[in-house]
Design a protein around this motif. Structure first.
Motif, mmCIF file in Angstrom:
data_model
loop_
_atom_site.group_PDB
_atom_site.id
_atom_site.type_symbol
_atom_site.label_atom_id
_atom_site.label_comp_id
_atom_site.label_asym_id
_atom_site.label_seq_id
_atom_site.Cartn_x
_atom_site.Cartn_y
_atom_site.Cartn_z
ATOM 1 N N VAL A 197 0.443 -1.422 -10.252
ATOM 2 C CA VAL A 197 -0.037 -1.839 -8.805
ATOM 3 C C VAL A 197 -0.634 -3.311 -9.014
ATOM 4 O O VAL A 197 -0.577 -3.953 -8.096
ATOM 5 N N PRO A 198 -1.596 -3.434 -10.068
ATOM 6 C CA PRO A 198 -2.294 -4.924 -10.097
ATOM 7 C C PRO A 198 -1.318 -6.111 -10.285
ATOM 8 O O PRO A 198 -1.356 -7.296 -9.441
ATOM 9 N N ILE A 199 -0.252 -5.714 -11.095
ATOM 10 C CA ILE A 199 0.769 -6.943 -11.316
ATOM 11 C C ILE A 199 1.718 -6.914 -9.837
ATOM 12 O O ILE A 199 1.792 -8.008 -9.528
ATOM 13 N N GLY A 200 1.834 -6.051 -9.349
ATOM 14 C CA GLY A 200 2.662 -6.006 -8.052
ATOM 15 C C GLY A 200 1.698 -6.654 -6.685
ATOM 16 O O GLY A 200 2.144 -7.651 -6.058
ATOM 17 N N THR A 201 0.387 -6.316 -6.848
ATOM 18 C CA THR A 201 -0.435 -7.064 -5.997
ATOM 19 C C THR A 201 -0.735 -8.458 -6.178
ATOM 20 O O THR A 201 -0.625 -9.478 -5.269
ATOM 21 N N PHE A 202 -0.628 -8.852 -7.524
ATOM 22 C CA PHE A 202 -0.800 -10.002 -8.071
ATOM 23 C C PHE A 202 0.526 -11.174 -7.565
ATOM 24 O O PHE A 202 0.321 -11.988 -7.024
ATOM 25 N N ASN A 203 1.839 -10.349 -7.698
ATOM 26 C CA ASN A 203 3.058 -11.022 -7.251
ATOM 27 C C ASN A 203 2.988 -11.289 -5.554
ATOM 28 O O ASN A 203 3.436 -12.245 -5.191
ATOM 29 N N THR A 204 2.422 -10.303 -4.977
ATOM 30 C CA THR A 204 2.369 -10.387 -3.643
ATOM 31 C C THR A 204 1.364 -11.770 -3.304
ATOM 32 O O THR A 204 1.921 -12.472 -2.321
ATOM 33 N N PHE A 205 0.512 -11.894 -3.783
ATOM 34 C CA PHE A 205 -0.386 -13.058 -3.626
ATOM 35 C C PHE A 205 0.311 -14.353 -4.177
ATOM 36 O O PHE A 205 0.250 -15.297 -3.328
ATOM 37 N N VAL A 206 1.078 -14.453 -5.201
ATOM 38 C CA VAL A 206 2.019 -15.310 -5.491
ATOM 39 C C VAL A 206 3.071 -15.888 -4.240
ATOM 40 O O VAL A 206 3.079 -17.014 -4.016
ATOM 41 N N VAL A 222 -6.376 -11.293 2.668
ATOM 42 C CA VAL A 222 -7.285 -10.229 3.107
ATOM 43 C C VAL A 222 -6.663 -8.961 3.231
ATOM 44 O O VAL A 222 -7.081 -7.711 2.673
ATOM 45 N N LEU A 223 -5.474 -8.945 3.913
ATOM 46 C CA LEU A 223 -4.690 -7.641 4.423
ATOM 47 C C LEU A 223 -3.935 -7.422 3.307
ATOM 48 O O LEU A 223 -3.850 -5.948 3.328
ATOM 49 N N THR A 224 -3.530 -7.795 2.070
ATOM 50 C CA THR A 224 -3.248 -7.570 0.880
ATOM 51 C C THR A 224 -4.105 -6.597 0.429
ATOM 52 O O THR A 224 -3.691 -5.589 -0.090
ATOM 53 N N VAL A 225 -5.438 -7.203 0.278
ATOM 54 C CA VAL A 225 -6.433 -6.372 -0.293
ATOM 55 C C VAL A 225 -6.422 -5.254 0.017
ATOM 56 O O VAL A 225 -6.394 -3.994 -0.421
ATOM 57 N N VAL A 226 -6.426 -5.101 1.581
ATOM 58 C CA VAL A 226 -6.529 -3.959 2.538
ATOM 59 C C VAL A 226 -5.577 -2.862 1.910
ATOM 60 O O VAL A 226 -5.807 -1.543 2.059
ATOM 61 N N ALA A 247 -4.321 2.323 -0.168
ATOM 62 C CA ALA A 247 -3.347 3.171 -1.255
ATOM 63 C C ALA A 247 -4.403 3.929 -2.173
ATOM 64 O O ALA A 247 -3.942 4.964 -2.599
ATOM 65 N N TYR A 248 -5.332 3.297 -2.571
ATOM 66 C CA TYR A 248 -6.411 3.832 -3.527
ATOM 67 C C TYR A 248 -7.282 4.882 -2.880
ATOM 68 O O TYR A 248 -7.834 5.836 -3.446
ATOM 69 N N LEU A 249 -7.011 5.083 -1.457
ATOM 70 C CA LEU A 249 -7.677 6.313 -0.652
ATOM 71 C C LEU A 249 -7.040 7.394 -0.880
ATOM 72 O O LEU A 249 -7.702 8.680 -0.729
ATOM 73 N N HIS A 250 -5.850 7.507 -1.526
ATOM 74 C CA HIS A 250 -4.898 8.561 -1.669
ATOM 75 C C HIS A 250 -4.909 9.731 -0.602
ATOM 76 O O HIS A 250 -4.897 10.754 -0.666
ATOM 77 N N LEU A 251 -4.487 9.025 0.540
ATOM 78 C CA LEU A 251 -4.340 9.684 1.892
ATOM 79 C C LEU A 251 -2.978 10.370 1.544
ATOM 80 O O LEU A 251 -2.144 10.322 0.763
ATOM 81 N N SER A 252 -2.815 11.732 2.370
ATOM 82 C CA SER A 252 -1.700 12.179 2.369
ATOM 83 C C SER A 252 -0.669 11.304 2.945
ATOM 84 O O SER A 252 -0.731 10.386 3.429
ATOM 85 N N ILE A 253 0.884 11.766 2.914
ATOM 86 C CA ILE A 253 1.693 10.927 2.972
ATOM 87 C C ILE A 253 2.059 10.290 4.552
ATOM 88 O O ILE A 253 2.037 8.999 4.680
ATOM 89 N N ILE A 254 1.865 11.355 5.403
ATOM 90 C CA ILE A 254 2.034 10.721 6.881
ATOM 91 C C ILE A 254 0.896 9.578 7.038
ATOM 92 O O ILE A 254 1.432 8.812 7.555
ATOM 93 N N PRO A 255 -0.301 9.875 7.268
ATOM 94 C CA PRO A 255 -1.252 8.727 7.358
ATOM 95 C C PRO A 255 -1.089 7.702 6.373
ATOM 96 O O PRO A 255 -1.386 6.349 6.976
ATOM 97 N N ALA A 256 -0.777 7.872 5.495
ATOM 98 C CA ALA A 256 -0.817 6.603 4.276
ATOM 99 C C ALA A 256 0.380 5.883 4.751
ATOM 100 O O ALA A 256 0.257 4.727 4.944
ATOM 101 N N VAL A 268 -0.277 -2.099 8.475
ATOM 102 C CA VAL A 268 -0.906 -3.405 8.007
ATOM 103 C C VAL A 268 0.291 -4.356 7.646
ATOM 104 O O VAL A 268 0.401 -5.519 7.647
ATOM 105 N N ALA A 269 1.423 -3.703 7.143
ATOM 106 C CA ALA A 269 2.696 -4.448 6.723
ATOM 107 C C ALA A 269 3.057 -5.095 7.829
ATOM 108 O O ALA A 269 3.643 -6.339 7.850
ATOM 109 N N THR A 270 3.321 -4.450 9.087
ATOM 110 C CA THR A 270 3.611 -5.256 10.491
ATOM 111 C C THR A 270 2.749 -6.395 10.695
ATOM 112 O O THR A 270 3.534 -7.254 11.236
ATOM 113 N N ILE A 271 1.533 -5.914 10.625
ATOM 114 C CA ILE A 271 0.711 -7.292 11.078
ATOM 115 C C ILE A 271 0.846 -8.480 10.096
ATOM 116 O O ILE A 271 1.094 -9.596 10.750
ATOM 117 N N LYS A 272 0.855 -8.117 8.675
ATOM 118 C CA LYS A 272 1.182 -9.118 7.903
ATOM 119 C C LYS A 272 2.485 -9.972 8.107
ATOM 120 O O LYS A 272 2.585 -11.173 8.302
#
Lengths: 205, 105
Positions: free
Chosen positions: A68-77, B26-30, B35-44, B51-55
């Motif tokens: 995931v960190p590498i994928g995130t880095f590539n997204t930034f790039v 910022v949205l990429t970090v979001v 993803a790190y919240l480990h939600l179940s598949i549907i809400p995730a 978020v991808a649609t906004i980006k």
């Protein structure tokens, strides 16, 4: 004879031909990637476990398979390369050819960086015995990211031409050259856009 | 955007481009944080695609100038979207309620 409507708008479409052409091409690209995305959804909801077993190991989440960190880095790039791309066009609009060269050069370098990182990711997978034939997850992962990677290579070729020999047109026909960069940019942003959807679906879900 | 756009206008656009750049970062970090919240598949899935649609919209509207394009471009994309939704929908409808469909976390 000059090719008509390279820069000026056609009265019936309201667009120059290059722009209508690229949007029609991108429309076909939406369907190409869309078809593969729907294949991904289809495979995923029909799989009893995901990503499942590959190279003798069973994985519960794609997190554990992909970095995931590498994928995130590539997204930034890739996002950064989209910004430099649009800045190269804006520089031409402001008649600043030197800045154009700088931003376009950066765009190409960032795209190359993306590919190098992707290459390391692929290398890591292959050395761990994770080939597309190993599992459904790896098959769709390599298909989607591989096709995207081919698009990145295509973008680099076009942008490198406009950075190098193609840039001579700035001297003879600046309007047309600026338009070419805008059109190349539309393609490049599309490649970025595809990755914006690919990254969360493949790496994070 | 035609070649008649003035230098002043382009300078304004440049500011917007950097703001969009910041928003995308910022949205990429979001996206990753969700993803790190480990939600179940549907809400995730819903959150990730939201978020991808906004980006994606930011890229399309500002970098690809869709916010101020000609009708012919909107028409082309409108028809494309129709086919796209149909293509995705046809699989979902074909699968809906069938046995052997798993939604795994």
């Amino acid at each position: 004879m000059d090719i008509p409507y390279t820069v000026e708008e056609r009265p019936d479409t309201g667009l120059n031909n290059a722009k209508l052409g690229i949007w029609l091409f991108l429309a076909s690209e939406v369907m190409l990637f869309g078809g593969l995305f729907s294949a991904y959804i289809f495979l995923r909801i029909g799989a009893p476990e995901w990503p499942g077993t590959m190279a003798g190991q069973t994985f519960a989440t794609s997190f554990e398979v992909l970095n995931v960190p590498i994928g995130t880095f590539n997204t930034f790039v890739l996002i950064a390369s989209s910004v430099t791309m649009v800045m190269s066009w804006a520089s031409l609009m402001m008649k600043d050819f030197k800045k154009y060269k700088l931003y376009m050069g950066l765009t190409i370098l960032l795209a190359l960086a993306f590919l190098v990182v992707k290459g390391f990711e692929y290398g890591g997978k292959f050395s761990a015995g994770m080939f597309p034939s190993e599992s459904t997850f790896l098959a769709i992962y390599f298909t989607l990211t591989g096709l995207h990677g081919l698009h990145v290579i295509g973008g680099i070729v076009v942008n490198a031409y406009f950075w190098g020999p193609g840039a001579k047109m700035w001297e003879t026909d600046p309007d047309r050259f600026t338009n070419r960069i805008e059109i190349a940019g539309l393609y490049w942003h599309f490649v970025d856009l595809v990755w914006i959807f690919l990254f969360p679906t493949i790496y994070l879900l | 955007m035609g070649h008649s756009t003035s230098i002043e206008e382009v300078k304004k656009h440049v500011k917007t481009y950097y703001m969009v750049f910041g928003a995308l970062m910022v949205l990429t970090v979001v996206t990753v944080a969700i993803a790190y919240l480990h939600l179940s598949i549907i809400p995730a899935l819903i959150l990730a695609l939201f978020v991808a649609t906004i980006k994606g919209s930011l890229v399309a509207c500002y970098f690809m100038h869709l916010i101020s394009e000609k009708n012919m471009v909107y028409l082309t994309l409108g028809i494309t979207m129709l086919f796209f939704v149909f293509m995705i929908g046809i699989f979902i409808f074909a699968y809906y309620g069938q046995e052997g469909v798993y939604v795994v976390p």
